[in-house]
Motif scaffolding. Sequence first.
Motif, PDB file in Angstrom:
ATOM      1  N   SER A   1       0.829  -1.200   0.000  1.00 22.94           N
ATOM      2  CA  SER A   1       0.000   0.000   0.000  1.00 22.94           C
ATOM      3  C   SER A   1       0.864   1.251   0.000  1.00 22.94           C
ATOM      4  O   SER A   1       2.005   1.240   0.460  1.00 22.94           O
ATOM      5  CB  SER A   1      -0.915   0.018   1.223  1.00 22.94           C
ATOM      6  OG  SER A   1      -1.766  -1.112   1.228  1.00 22.94           O
ATOM      7  N   THR A   2       0.285   2.333  -0.508  1.00 21.59           N
ATOM      8  CA  THR A   2       0.953   3.630  -0.490  1.00 21.59           C
ATOM      9  C   THR A   2      -0.109   4.713  -0.366  1.00 21.59           C
ATOM     10  O   THR A   2      -1.260   4.525  -0.777  1.00 21.59           O
ATOM     11  CB  THR A   2       1.782   3.849  -1.772  1.00 21.59           C
ATOM     12  OG1 THR A   2       2.502   5.075  -1.669  1.00 21.59           O
ATOM     13  CG2 THR A   2       0.908   3.895  -3.002  1.00 21.59           C
ATOM     14  N   VAL A   3       0.274   5.833   0.212  1.00 23.77           N
ATOM     15  CA  VAL A   3      -0.626   6.970   0.380  1.00 23.77           C
ATOM     16  C   VAL A   3      -0.354   7.964  -0.737  1.00 23.77           C
ATOM     17  O   VAL A   3       0.782   8.397  -0.937  1.00 23.77           O
ATOM     18  CB  VAL A   3      -0.426   7.637   1.755  1.00 23.77           C
ATOM     19  CG1 VAL A   3      -1.353   8.846   1.886  1.00 23.77           C
ATOM     20  CG2 VAL A   3      -0.679   6.652   2.874  1.00 23.77           C
TER      21      VAL A   3
ATOM     22  N   LYS B   1      -5.342   9.586   0.096  1.00 21.62           N
ATOM     23  CA  LYS B   1      -5.991   8.281  -0.055  1.00 21.62           C
ATOM     24  C   LYS B   1      -4.946   7.168  -0.067  1.00 21.62           C
ATOM     25  O   LYS B   1      -3.868   7.315  -0.657  1.00 21.62           O
ATOM     26  CB  LYS B   1      -6.790   8.232  -1.353  1.00 21.62           C
ATOM     27  CG  LYS B   1      -7.969   9.192  -1.409  1.00 21.62           C
ATOM     28  CD  LYS B   1      -9.142   8.684  -0.605  1.00 21.62           C
ATOM     29  CE  LYS B   1     -10.384   9.534  -0.846  1.00 21.62           C
ATOM     30  NZ  LYS B   1     -11.556   9.029  -0.102  1.00 21.62           N
ATOM     31  N   THR B   2      -5.276   6.059   0.597  1.00 21.32           N
ATOM     32  CA  THR B   2      -4.399   4.890   0.592  1.00 21.32           C
ATOM     33  C   THR B   2      -4.834   3.940  -0.509  1.00 21.32           C
ATOM     34  O   THR B   2      -6.019   3.607  -0.622  1.00 21.32           O
ATOM     35  CB  THR B   2      -4.444   4.161   1.941  1.00 21.32           C
ATOM     36  OG1 THR B   2      -4.037   5.057   2.977  1.00 21.32           O
ATOM     37  CG2 THR B   2      -3.517   2.947   1.928  1.00 21.32           C
TER      38      THR B   2
END
Length: 309
Positions: free
Chosen positions: A248-250, A256-257
Motif C-alpha cells: 500500500s501507499t498513500v 488516499k491509501t
Amino acid sequence: MAIRTTKDTVVSWGFLSPFMILFVVFLVFPIFYSFYLSFLGTSTDYGLTSMTWVGFENYKRIIQDWQFWSSLVITAFYALISIPSGIIVSLGLALLLDNKLFGKSFFRSAFFLPNILDMLVVGTIWSLIYAPKYGVIAQISSILLGENNFFNNPGLLGSPYTALLAVIFAMTLKGAGFGMVLFLAALQNIPNDVYEAADIDGANEWQKFYLITVPLLKPIIFFMVITGIIGSLNAFTEIYAMTSGGPSTVLSGIGKTVDSTSVAGYYLYKQFDAGNYGYAAAISYIMLIITLGITYIQQKLAAKKAGAK
C-alpha cells in the motif's frame, strides 16, 4: 426419409446432451444468476440465503467507490505496459526463431513451455525469485551491491513503485511463448515474393519490416490486444500469488491509501471474499460492459483503417 432424419436428429442430440447439460449448468445458469445476484444485498448474516432485493443500489455504490475506480486505473496501467511488452517480446522471439537458427525447435519448445504452466505455480516461483534476502535476485545483488540494497530490502515486490512492474515482467515472459507461436504461423504464411519485390525496389531490412511484415501481422496484433485487455481486466491469480494486492501507499495531495497492485480482478475477488456477493456481481457486469465497449471501439477503428485503405 423424414423418419430417418428425425432419428438422426435424436441421436445427435443424445450425443450432445452431456455437453449441453454441463454448458447450461456451469455457464449459462451462472451468467443469469450472477446478473440476478447483482440486484441483491447482503444483510447482517453471512451467506447467500440472507440476501435481499436492493435494486440498483449496488450499481449506485460502484459510482461512489473510490477503491474500485482506483483499481481500474491500476488495471489500465497494467494493460498499457503488459500488452505492448507482450507483443514486442513475442514478435522478437518469432522473428528470431523464424530464421535458420541451430536448435530453433528446442528454443521454440522452451519459450512456449512456461505458457502451459499454471498461473499460480508461475506466480509462486517468481515471488521466490523476487524474495528479499533469500531470492535469486537478492542473493546476486548482495554480492554485487552489498547487503544493504533495494533488491534486498524492501525488494521488487515490497515497493509500491516496482511491485506492479515486477508482476508485468513475470507475466510477459510467461505469455510470450503463446504470442510467439501466433506470430510464427503468420510469418511463415507471408509469401517470399513480397520481400523479393521489395528487394528489387531497393528496400532495406527496416523498411521491409515496417512496410510489409507489420501490416501483414496486424490481425495477430489486434487479436493479442483484445485478449490482452480481457486478460488485464481478469487478472487475479498472478496478483494473488505474488503480492496479494499490496504493498500500500498513500497518494500525496488527496490523502488516499491505495494498494499498488490491486487490479480490478483482485478487487472483485476481495468483495466476494468479504461476502459482498451482490456488490461483487455488479462489479463483474460493469467490467463486462467495459470490456465489450473497448472491444467494440477496437473493431470499429480496425474496420475504419481497413476501409480507408
